[in-house]
Design an enzyme around this catalytic site. Structure first.
Site, mmCIF file in Angstrom:
data_model
loop_
_atom_site.group_PDB
_atom_site.id
_atom_site.type_symbol
_atom_site.label_atom_id
_atom_site.label_comp_id
_atom_site.label_asym_id
_atom_site.label_seq_id
_atom_site.Cartn_x
_atom_site.Cartn_y
_atom_site.Cartn_z
ATOM 1 N N GLU A 179 -10.286 1.918 4.808
ATOM 2 C CA GLU A 179 -9.866 3.008 3.085
ATOM 3 C C GLU A 179 -11.008 3.940 2.561
ATOM 4 O O GLU A 179 -11.088 4.966 2.885
ATOM 5 C CB GLU A 179 -8.538 2.684 1.801
ATOM 6 N N HIS B 51 -7.664 -3.643 4.618
ATOM 7 C CA HIS B 51 -7.076 -2.249 4.638
ATOM 8 C C HIS B 51 -7.893 -1.057 3.475
ATOM 9 O O HIS B 51 -7.778 -0.251 3.899
ATOM 10 C CB HIS B 51 -5.387 -2.407 4.405
ATOM 11 N N ASN B 52 -7.881 -1.472 2.700
ATOM 12 C CA ASN B 52 -9.030 -1.202 1.569
ATOM 13 C C ASN B 52 -10.086 -0.771 1.544
ATOM 14 O O ASN B 52 -10.498 0.492 1.654
ATOM 15 C CB ASN B 52 -8.646 -1.923 -0.266
ATOM 16 N N SER C 243 0.367 -1.579 0.041
ATOM 17 C CA SER C 243 -0.001 0.101 0.089
ATOM 18 C C SER C 243 1.265 0.997 -0.074
ATOM 19 O O SER C 243 1.824 1.796 0.440
ATOM 20 C CB SER C 243 -0.518 -0.019 1.014
ATOM 21 N N LYS D 247 -4.834 -6.599 3.622
ATOM 22 C CA LYS D 247 -4.550 -5.695 2.472
ATOM 23 C C LYS D 247 -6.345 -5.625 1.550
ATOM 24 O O LYS D 247 -6.093 -3.711 1.944
ATOM 25 C CB LYS D 247 -3.854 -5.946 1.164
#
Ligand SMILES: *[C@@H]1O[C@H](CO)[C@@H](O)[C@H](O)[C@H]1NC(C)=O
Length: 495
Positions: A196, A192-193, A135, A189
């Site tokens: 986000e 995480h997105n 990232s 990940k």
């Protein structure tokens, strides 16, 4: 440099901008790297950049065989190509020339199950595999990304020294850690997105309220976000938001942000996050609300039409009259607090999704470490992640961030402001689905008793699904209709 004088420490295939930047980052840290791309001009371009940026130890190759053989054994080859079948094709082309103990590291935004399938497939050839979330975008790849490698621990050990130098550095270490087995790196990940998405949605709602209820100009918004970036909200996304409000349009008058079409794009990791939350029976309403908002934003024409139809039907904009009596300073402070509290709930959802998956898969994820490696390099990097790290260090089995004593205190301190902002937005007809979802999540989670008793009664009435009682053990069923009829008859008799 045409041929490498000695063998490289590592290789990288797939030289789009992300790949080029990551390769240059590795070379700059002093690790000789071989690079490859089917399109030879990409190789030449990368070699040129390595020369221009200071004769970095980067060596280009034009065939998979030459590329693989230029790397020291056990070989580590990072691939940065589009997720899905391009990854399979690249693995096929490279693995022919690789030997047992060598490793392939996929740095793309891959679906975690694809990584788990590939771990199996390449193990037939004795190859190791890592699915590594990267990232930080193009800039992060060049100057220090946050890295989330999962899969073979041996493979991680082989390149740990490289990853620790290449990753973003924060005061408590490099933004990389071994995540866990299987597809855990890709899964982390992905979440995480999803987080986000939540952060960006919440920021856009804060903007909407400040602009339309508070009447703030772009210059004022730039100032406010810059100020917020010096406090508890300090983060990459708040910082870039401030910058965005300053940019003037170079094609016409005014600010660029006002000329941008209100339709949000997406690449799928947010959708996967929400799908996984549903699969695992984990509530992730803030993240889901952000995804829904992207879908609704895509219906630009329908929204324009709906605005017309409802105006003709008599809908009045409430914003104007509300805005008149507003105390700007107080509103700004309230929105800051609402944003912060909403964010805590969104992170609580993401973390709990990770925990559910970790239990299902036996990944043994370390949530404090995950919060730590997100402190730098990545898009959600924020000062507040240090608090999350500490919350999980205090209690690795924390049921929810909401009940960490420090976060609990912060949420309670902010709840009056939070409720004022959401209430005001609702009266003004300005949708704040992320903030509302976070507040509803908080209010549902914190209540010892919910109206779920009524839903259970309904289920028992029409489907004999039975219910439990609060005052004695066991499962119960009631002939609700008969009982109700008897009572109705009794009531009738009384009349
Ligand atoms: C090479 O470059 C092309 C075009 O930029 C890209 O589509 C392809 O996936 C790249 N990767 C490899 C390994 O060839």
């Amino acid at each position: 440099m045409e041929a490498s004088p000695a063998l490289s420490r590592i290789g990288l295939a797939g030289l789009a901008v992300m790949g080029q930047n990551l390769a240059l980052n590795v070379a700059e840290k002093g690790f000789p790297i071989s690079v490859y791309n089917r399109t030879t001009s990409k190789v030449d371009e990368t070699i040129q950049r390595a020369q221009d940026e200071g004769q970095l130890p980067l060596f280009g190759h034009y065939t998979p065989r030459e590329f693989v053989l230029s790397i020291k054994r056990p070989r580590s080859v990072v691939i940065l190509v589009k997720a899905g079948s391009p990854v399979d094709q690249t693995i096929a082309a490279l693995s022919d020339h690789m030997e047992p103990g060598d490793c392939i590291i996929d740095g793309g935004n891959e679906w975690y199950e694809n990584t788990e399938r590939r771990i199996q497939e390449v193990s037939n050839k004795g190859l190791l595999y890592l699915g590594m979330g990267v990232s930080g975008g193009e800039e992060g790849a060049r100057n220090g990304p946050s890295l989330m490698p999962g899969g073979s621990h041996q493979a991680y050990s082989n390149i740990q020294d490289i990853l620790e130098k290449v990753a973003a550095q924060v005061e408590d270490g490099p933004c990389v850690t071994y995540i866990g087995e299987g597809g855990s790196g890709n899964f982390v990940k992905m979440v995480h997105n999803g987080i986000e998405y939540g952060d960006m949605q919440l920021i856009s709602e804060a903007y909407d309220v400040l602009k339309h209820v508070g009447g703030l100009s772009n210059d004022e918004l730039a100032e406010i976000f810059a100020e917020w970036n010096r406090g508890e909200l300090e983060s990459f996304l708040i910082e870039i938001t401030s910058d965005i409000f300053r940019v003037k349009d170079d094609l016409s008058d005014g600010f660029l942000v006002d000329k941008i079409l209100d339709k949000t794009g997406m690449k799928g990791t947010g959708k996967w996050t929400v799908q996984q939350a549903a699969e695992l029976s984990v509530a992730a309403p803030t993240i889901a609300a952000s995804l829904d908002c992207r879908y609704l934003s895509g219906l630009k024409e329908e929204r324009e039409n709906a605005a017309e139809v409802l105006k003709e039907a008599g809908l009045k904009e409430e914003v104007g009259s509300l805005a008149k009596g507003i105390d700007k300073k107080r509103l700004i402070d309230d929105v800051r607090q609402a944003l912060y509290a909403s964010k805590i709930c969104s992170y609580a959802q993401g973390m709990n999704l990770l925990r559910a998956k970790s239990v299902e898969k036996g990944w043994n994820l370390n949530f404090g470490e995950l919060a730590r490696i997100w402190k730098g390099g990545c898009i959600i990097r924020a000062v507040f992640l240090d608090r999350i790290k500490k919350a999980y260090q205090r209690n690795p089995n924390l049921a929810s961030l909401v009940v960490d004593p420090e976060f609990a205190r912060e949420m309670v301190q902010r709840q009056a402001a939070w409720r004022r902002v959401v209430g005001l937005a609702i009266s003004a007809g300005i949708s704040t689905p992320g903030m509302c979802a976070s507040l509803a999540y908080f209010d549902t989670y914190r209540r010892a008793r919910l109206p779920a008793n009524l839903v259970q009664a309904q289920r028992d009435l029409f489907g004999a699904h039975t219910y439990e009682r609060i005052d004695r053990p066991g499962s119960f069923h009631t002939e609700w209709k008969k009982s109700a009829q008897k009572i109705n008859a009794g009531v009738g008799a009384l009349n």
